[in-house]
Design an enzyme around this catalytic site. Structure first.
Site, PDB file in Angstrom:
ATOM      1  N   ASP A 196      17.695  -9.610 -88.707  1.00 19.26           N
ATOM      2  CA  ASP A 196      17.968 -10.950 -88.215  1.00 19.26           C
ATOM      3  C   ASP A 196      16.662 -11.747 -88.173  1.00 19.26           C
ATOM      4  O   ASP A 196      15.931 -11.789 -89.158  1.00 19.26           O
ATOM      5  CB  ASP A 196      18.649 -10.868 -86.846  1.00 19.26           C
ATOM      6  CG  ASP A 196      19.227 -12.191 -86.358  1.00 19.26           C
ATOM      7  OD1 ASP A 196      20.336 -12.543 -86.790  1.00 19.26           O
ATOM      8  OD2 ASP A 196      18.551 -12.885 -85.579  1.00 19.26           O
ATOM      9  N   TYR A 318      14.807 -21.244 -81.875  1.00 24.85           N
ATOM     10  CA  TYR A 318      14.076 -21.497 -83.119  1.00 24.85           C
ATOM     11  C   TYR A 318      14.520 -20.571 -84.241  1.00 24.85           C
ATOM     12  O   TYR A 318      14.235 -20.822 -85.416  1.00 24.85           O
ATOM     13  CB  TYR A 318      12.569 -21.409 -82.896  1.00 24.85           C
ATOM     14  CG  TYR A 318      12.013 -20.036 -82.594  1.00 24.85           C
ATOM     15  CD1 TYR A 318      11.571 -19.192 -83.621  1.00 24.85           C
ATOM     16  CD2 TYR A 318      11.895 -19.587 -81.288  1.00 24.85           C
ATOM     17  CE1 TYR A 318      11.045 -17.947 -83.336  1.00 24.85           C
ATOM     18  CE2 TYR A 318      11.368 -18.340 -80.997  1.00 24.85           C
ATOM     19  CZ  TYR A 318      10.933 -17.521 -82.020  1.00 24.85           C
ATOM     20  OH  TYR A 318      10.400 -16.277 -81.756  1.00 24.85           O
ATOM     21  N   HIS A 375      25.400  -5.592 -87.679  1.00 22.82           N
ATOM     22  CA  HIS A 375      24.210  -6.418 -87.550  1.00 22.82           C
ATOM     23  C   HIS A 375      23.162  -5.803 -86.631  1.00 22.82           C
ATOM     24  O   HIS A 375      21.971  -6.046 -86.799  1.00 22.82           O
ATOM     25  CB  HIS A 375      24.633  -7.792 -87.014  1.00 22.82           C
ATOM     26  CG  HIS A 375      23.560  -8.821 -87.055  1.00 22.82           C
ATOM     27  ND1 HIS A 375      22.960  -9.235 -88.231  1.00 22.82           N
ATOM     28  CD2 HIS A 375      22.958  -9.543 -86.057  1.00 22.82           C
ATOM     29  CE1 HIS A 375      22.063 -10.162 -87.968  1.00 22.82           C
ATOM     30  NE2 HIS A 375      22.037 -10.362 -86.654  1.00 22.82           N
TER      31      HIS A 375
END
Length: 405
Positions: A196, A318, A375
């Site tokens: 990620d 962000y 994930h």
């Protein structure tokens, strides 16, 4: 455990040992706020239990009740504190001084290879603790072949927040992580690992910093505007999971566009209530895993509680500037020379078939496909994940040690 894995003598950093403990008054305040938080009214959408429209009202009601009555935050604190934790002030020429937290297993071996493991969203450093547990049981400080550094990424979790006068970006975050490794005495070289957001930081570090000698990813994506290689040589399983991710993208990416384009609104709204935070993060922790092995509710509540007590959801957004790069066709830096390893877990949000990886990345020296996992691979398939890391390090160890001499 903390007493055994000591800081190596060569460390240049002024480290401060850290122990996680949320004051009792904050825990009481949280429970009172949670108790007063209302569940939204029933709608046709939130009464569906197939996750098509997100979390259901029924799930949120049950999760709130568990959070109030049987969830024990102190158990999560105790688990974190089993490991050596530290804080260090890292200086950056744009951001200024930022207080970085990390957990670590330091080796006593003089030739141990430093590895920085970087989490993503909506995760934390705690995702890697199960892996660290395996390593601590497998090795002693005298036999551990690596220094394992697991930071809370800048503006995430226990790394806290700064005076908000400078925007955190992918490039700044990567630079701070590189500086962390230098400050720890690993300026001769290290390996970067991530999924990620962590995968994007590892890519940037591989391209921008000579100190990053190799990198391993458990999420690999095509660059913005990069055409997909031919699908002719793909296996049926690879085609199936590519199709699944293509079907997910039109609706599943909505959160990232909101984060990336309206981080002020998203941050203020979602961090205003424990239930808002639980619904938003809980959805991802349920949807992004292998459906055959979902996370427990206790794990989901623990993750959300850490975000709540540290107040870092708003600063963490962000990560979604990656989505904006896709809209603007701005590529992500990545080395085409330094050794790359990639682990495929079939239920990740995006998957990268082996034939594609070999075509796009001639520097790829390790590729492993798995039959299970999603994930959050370092938590979902911790044994297999660690095996991949160790296999990759073994592949590159000779060249790594040669490059750092």
């Amino acid at each position: 455990m903390a007493a055994k894995f000591n800081v190596p003598p060569k460390s240049l950093a002024n480290l401060r040992p850290f122990e996680l403990h949320i004051p009792e008054n904050e825990v009481v305040e949280f429970k009172n706020l949670l108790k007063l938080s209302k569940i939204g009214p029933a709608t046709w959408w939130n009464q569906q239990n197939n996750s098509q429209f997100g979390v259901s009202r029924e799930w949120l009601i049950k999760a709130k009740e568990t959070w109030l009555t049987s969830f024990d935050w102190r158990i999560h604190e105790e688990y974190v504190n089993k490991f050596p934790n530290f804080k260090i002030a890292v200086q950056d020429f744009e951001v200024g001084e930022i207080d970085i937290h990390f957990a670590a297993l330091f080796s006593a071996k003089h030739d141990a290879i430093p590895i920085i493991c970087m989490h993503g969203f909506p995760s934390s450093f705690a995702d890697f603790l199960s892996m660290m547990d395996l390593l601590a049981n497998k090795y002693t400080p005298e036999t551990l072949p690596y220094h394992i550094i697991v930071p809370s990424l800048p503006d995430y979790g226990l790394s806290g927040t700064r005076t908000p006068n400078t925007e955190m970006t992918l490039e700044r975050s990567a630079r701070i992580m590189n500086q962390l490794m230098i400050d720890l005495g690993f300026g001769g070289g290290y390996i970067a690992q991530g999924g990620d957001l962590g995968s994007l930081l590892a890519r940037i570090m591989s391209a921008e910093y000579e100190t990053c000698k190799a990198f391993h990813l458990n999420m690999l994506v095509l660059d913005p505007g990069q055409a997909s290689p031919s699908s002719d040589s793909l296996t049926p399983e690879e085609k199936h999971h590519l199709k699944r991710t293509e079907e997910w993208r039109p609706t599943g990416m909505a959160y990232a566009l909101e984060h990336g384009t309206r981080p002020s609104t998203a941050g203020l709204a979602i961090s205003s209530s424990p239930l808002a935070l639980l619904a938003w993060i809980g959805e991802k922790l349920m949807e992004w895993t292998d459906p055959r092995k979902p996370f427990s509710l206790d794990h989901i509540l623990g993750t959300v509680t850490l975000y709540w007590f540290t107040g870092t959801f708003s600063t963490s957004l962000y990560h979604a500037t990656a989505a904006m790069r896709y809209l603007s066709n701005t590529p992500f830096p990545v080395s085409q020379e330094k050794p790359l390893g990639y682990s495929w877990f079939p239920y990740d949000l995006v998957v990268f078939p082996q034939a594609w990886a070999q075509e796009v990345y001639p520097n790829m020296v390790f590729y492993k496909s798995h039959s299970k996992g999603g994930h959050f691979a370092c938590l979902e398939q911790v044994e297999e994940f660690l095996e991949d890391i160790e296999a990759f390090v073994e592949k590159v160890s000779d060249s790594f040690k040669k490059n750092v001499e």
